[in-house]
Design an enzyme around this catalytic site. Structure first.
Site, short mmCIF file in Angstrom:
data_model
loop_
_atom_site.label_atom_id
_atom_site.label_comp_id
_atom_site.label_asym_id
_atom_site.label_seq_id
_atom_site.Cartn_x
_atom_site.Cartn_y
_atom_site.Cartn_z
N HIS A 55 0.85 -1.17 0.00
CA HIS A 55 0.00 0.00 0.00
C HIS A 55 0.89 1.22 0.00
CE1 HIS A 55 -1.86 -3.46 1.48
NE2 HIS A 55 -1.41 -3.29 2.69
N VAL B 124 -7.41 -9.05 6.35
CA VAL B 124 -6.84 -9.40 5.05
C VAL B 124 -5.32 -9.22 5.08
CG1 VAL B 124 -6.67 -8.64 2.65
CG2 VAL B 124 -8.91 -9.00 3.68
N GLU B 125 -4.86 -8.14 5.70
CA GLU B 125 -3.44 -7.84 5.68
C GLU B 125 -2.60 -8.82 6.50
OE1 GLU B 125 -1.75 -5.82 3.88
OE2 GLU B 125 -3.43 -4.84 2.92
N THR B 126 -2.98 -9.06 7.73
CA THR B 126 -2.07 -9.82 8.61
C THR B 126 -2.77 -10.84 9.52
OG1 THR B 126 -2.18 -8.11 10.33
CG2 THR B 126 -0.41 -7.92 8.70
#
Length: 368
Positions: A19, A146-148
């Site tokens: 991002h 979603v990211e981590t």
């Protein structure tokens, strides 16, 4: 025939793109490092042996008002990591996209269960962030999941290795090598500035292969621009403070003009006799069409979509050999893609957040 494993690998690589975040570091306090071991920290060629990198170190020091000797010494300890080059290389042209497969990677029991735990542990903070910014708790929770997986997978690469590798050894096979390498060089500069300003050891922090850090996987420039001290302890800590993570994600979306109360998308059907799909798809995911214009071009909206006060985009989610899935994306859908330029990513964030919200509601009786 492309195997299922190869398709999934390609899609995961697309999803993992970094991002573009940062933060105005009002408070200059040390950022803690993660305790996970580095991946291939000693692999590859030391950058201190390359004259081009040392010249760049001097330029960075001048642009960022940093000690040239410190920048040189820091970059000389960075290593070129071949695995990072392989990870950033795009999948082969023609690799099919599959929304159903992609979604199944993120909207699944492990993430939903972890999301419920995270939500219940941070109810007041999520409510405060939503009240202040208008960004729904479900979107914040969806992003972090979603990211981590709520801090479970922060990345094991040394950030200095990732950013230096992608600044000076970006793969030639990438169609936008020059632009992407320049982007990562600005992120490397931002990282050096961030660690110097906060008194953090630049060799200590671990993150993704693209240099994204912490629970929300902020790039260094985003940490500097959008990271906020939401727990009022006089520092921004996206590795250990869940309150700072929540507040910073909400602040990021607010900065990209999230509109309070606006849906992210509406269902669509098509009037095939009038459908002008080429014109509808031309702007990609950028909201371009008013509801009446979209309907004139053959999109059938429900009542809520017809009443939408802003612009819409026709979002196509391919399903491999099956027919694509379509929705009408709003300005808020587009805002989510500012975190990661992908309609698949944005929809996965939305769907995971909704799934977690529904599970929380079923478990506690709380309103969604």
């Amino acid at each position: 025939m492309v195997s299922l494993k190869k398709i999934l690998t390609a899609l995961i690589l697309i999803a993992a793109c970094a991002h573009s975040m940062g933060a105005n570091g009002k408070k200059h306090h040390k950022t803690k490092a993660t305790s996970k071991p580095a991946v291939a920290a000693t692999e590859g060629t030391p950058y201190g042996q390359r004259e081009d990198v040392m010249r760049a170190a001097d330029d960075i020091a001048q642009r960022r008002n940093l000690d040239p000797a410190w920048v040189r010494a820091t970059l000389s300890k960075a290593r070129m990591v071949p695995a990072i080059v392989r990870a950033i290389t795009p999948p082969a042209v023609g690799t099919p996209k599959n929304w159903a497969l992609y979604r199944s990677r993120f909207v699944e029991p492990i993430r939903i269960k972890a999301g419920v735990k995270f939500w219940l542990a941070n109810q007041e903070t999520l409510a405060r962030a939503e009240a202040q910014t208008g960004v729904p708790a479900s979107i914040i929770v969806g992003i972090i999941g979603v990211e981590t997986i709520y801090g479970q997978q922060l990345g094991n690469y040394r950030v200095i290795d990732a950013l230096t590798t992608l600044s000076f050894d970006f793969p030639d096979a990438h169609p936008r090598k020059a632009a992407r390498a320049a982007y990562f060089l600005t992120e490397l500069e931002a990282y050096l500035s961030l660690t110097q300003r906060t008194g953090t050891d630049p060799m200590a922090l671990r993150g993704s292969y693209a240099g994204a850090m912490g629970w929300p996987q902020f790039m260094p420039s985003s940490w500097a621009k959008y990271g906020i001290d939401f727990d009022a302890d006089s520092r921004v800590d996206l590795f250990h403070s869940q309150a700072d993570v929540i507040g910073s994600v909400a602040n990021y979306f607010q900065a990209f003009k999230w509109q309070r109360g606006m849906p992210t998308h509406y269902p669509v059907q098509f009037d095939m006799a009038r459908l002008d799909q080429a014109a509808l798809m031309a702007p990609d995911i950028v909201p371009t069409f008013s509801p009446p214009t979209m309907q004139d071009k053959g999109v059938v909206l429900d009542a809520a979509g017809q009443a939408h006060p802003g612009l819409l985009a026709l979002i196509e989610l391919q399903n491999g050999a099956e027919p694509p899935t379509y929705v009408a994306g709003t300005e808020n859908f587009y805002v989510i893609t500012r975190y990661n330029w992908s309609s698949y990513y944005a929809m996965a964030v939305i769907d995971l957040g909704q799934a977690v919200a529904q599970a929380v509601q079923a478990q506690t009786g709380m309103p969604k």
